[in-house]
Design an enzyme around this catalytic site. Structure first.
Site, PDB file in Angstrom:
ATOM      1  N   LYS A 183       4.051   5.552  -3.575  1.00  0.00           N
ATOM      2  CA  LYS A 183       5.323   6.272  -3.654  1.00  0.00           C
ATOM      3  C   LYS A 183       6.057   5.960  -4.960  1.00  0.00           C
ATOM      4  CE  LYS A 183       5.399   8.703   0.100  1.00  0.00           C
ATOM      5  NZ  LYS A 183       5.461  10.185   0.043  1.00  0.00           N
TER       6      LYS A 183
ATOM      7  N   SER B  30       0.830  -1.210   0.000  1.00  0.00           N
ATOM      8  CA  SER B  30       0.000   0.000   0.000  1.00  0.00           C
ATOM      9  C   SER B  30       0.860   1.254   0.000  1.00  0.00           C
ATOM     10  CB  SER B  30      -0.929  -0.011   1.214  1.00  0.00           C
ATOM     11  OG  SER B  30      -1.699   1.162   1.264  1.00  0.00           O
TER      12      SER B  30
END
Length: 434
Positions: A187, A182
């Site tokens: 990112k 997640s």
């Protein structure tokens, strides 16, 4: 590909192939995988794990389920992520400090979760700032200023959004593999060339023990590097608030005090920002000691403040946050001291309880539709190891109403421990290197 067969493999402690996990991630985004299948997969992963290769495959599949940004800049594109705590506003200082050092920082951040504050809520405590912007605006601001602290668009890692919601309602949030996928899917979708992770441990963190924090940090570092993004982590202390303020506008004010030259306004915040920034610059190829000096100089010279003010203006905020920020941030009408319940040394804070006290004041969300009050929170929370007399202020409550203030005073008093041994909580517990 068959969702049922993939779920059965995880259930039976077998390893799905890379192609199967990538297909499953795409199915989460497209709807080909049902909610029931997503929930079954999440629970199987929680109970049995995915293994390192499976974790990397799921992370990359979730990353690739939406847009993946690509950059052409004349410097490295890098970022930082924290697992969440109280008084943790490092991002607001570190992003502009890195930009002042020649790093480009497209910082995709989140909102408050549980007892922890959210970076986007802090940014939007500044009047006019809009953190939800388009990809085109993100690119424009990063190119012009060097940094932008924004929310993810709907096209960034849509598989994660779907799986996260399912995990939340089927008691599968705590899976290290799924937490890793997640965090990193979003990112990595930002097109990073390096990442520093701040994994919190202690009473104000999601990870309460060193073993829990170490397992998550190792998982994150190994997975990110396995996905070709140079990444390191620090396990840092959250047994007391990182900054003495909790609450969105109050934390922004503390950051501006630090960037304005008053590092003693929040010494732990300053020191951790320098440590994380130095480690990130080392990942970009520099010497770590030099990196820390560059970050320190960017803050103390005012260069970080200049970049922060530019970023705020480009995101819709006032043009003079570097000069007249006190006139822009909202104030709560009731500011009430919290008296120490007894005399002695402050030996502990229940950070989670402090965070929940701020949520109760309106500074966070109890349900998704709640509107956050940016003005409320706590200030001047006393550091561990300080001697107090009964009745001395150990914090100040900033509240919208007097009855809210009274309730928060009692909650803060219940969250402090006075007496006992002198606490020994180093700011950085451990480094996790590639």
């Amino acid at each position: 590909m068959d969702a049922r067969a993939i779920i059965a493999k995880v259930r039976d402690r077998q390893s799905p192939t890379t192609e199967e996990l990538r297909w499953f991630a795409n199915g989460l985004a497209s709807g080909a995988v049902s909610d029931a299948q997503a929930g079954a997969f999440a629970m199987a992963a929680l109970l049995n794990g995915l293994g390192e290769e499976g974790r990397i495959a799921l992370t990359l599949g979730m990353r690739d389920s939406g847009d993946v940004l690509k950059w052409r800049m004349d410097g490295p594109v890098m970022d930082k992520h924290s697992t969440g705590g109280v008084g943790d506003c490092v991002s607001l200082i570190l992003a502009p400090a890195l930009a002042a050092c020649g790093v480009f920082v497209p910082m995709i951040s989140g909102r408050g979760l549980g007892h922890t504050g959210g970076t986007l809520d802090k940014m939007e405590a500044i009047p006019g700032v809009t953190a939800q912007i388009s990809e085109a605006e993100l690119r424009r601001i990063v190119a012009k200023v060097g940094c932008a602290v924004v929310g993810a668009t709907g096209s960034i890692a849509p598989a994660d959004k779907r799986l996260y919601a399912v995990r939340d309602v089927c008691a599968a949030v705590e899976s290290v593999d799924l937490i890793t996928a997640s965090i990193l899917s979003k990112k990595l979708a930002a097109g990073l060339e390096g990442l520093i992770l701040d994994v919190k441990v202690g009473t104000g963190a999601f990870m309460k023990t060193p073993d829990e924090a170490r397992a998550l940090a190792r998982s994150l570092v190994d997975t990110a590097n396995g996905a070709a993004c140079p990444t390191a982590a620090m396990i840092t202390d959250m047994n007391e608030p990182l900054a003495p303020t909790l609450g969105n506008a109050l934390e922004v004010a503390t950051c501006l005090e630090v960037m304005g030259g008053d590092r003693l306004a929040a010494p732990r915040l300053f020191d951790l920002t320098v440590a994380l920034g130095g480690r990130l610059l080392a990942l970009a190829g520099g010497a770590e000691g030099e990196g820390e000096e560059k970050i320190r100089a960017a803050i103390e010279s005012g260069a970080a403040m200049d970049r922060f003010a530019q970023m705020v203006f480009e995101m819709g905020g006032p043009p003079d946050m570097d000069k007249d920020w006190r006139t822009h941030l909202p104030d709560a009408p009731f500011v009430v001291p919290v008296p120490a319940p007894e005399a002695g040394m402050v030996s502990g804070w229940n950070g989670q309880a402090l965070g929940l006290a701020v949520v109760g004041l309106g500074g966070g969300r109890q349900v998704e539709t709640d509107k956050v009050d940016p003005a409320v929170g706590l200030s001047a929370t006393i550091p561990l190891g300080r001697e107090v007399q009964k009745g001395d202020p150990i914090a100040f409550v900033h509240a919208r109403r007097d009855d809210d203030a009274a309730r928060a005073v009692a909650e803060v008093q219940a969250a402090v421990s006075i007496g006992g041994a002198d606490p020994d909580h180093p700011l950085v517990h451990e480094r996790i290197d590639p």
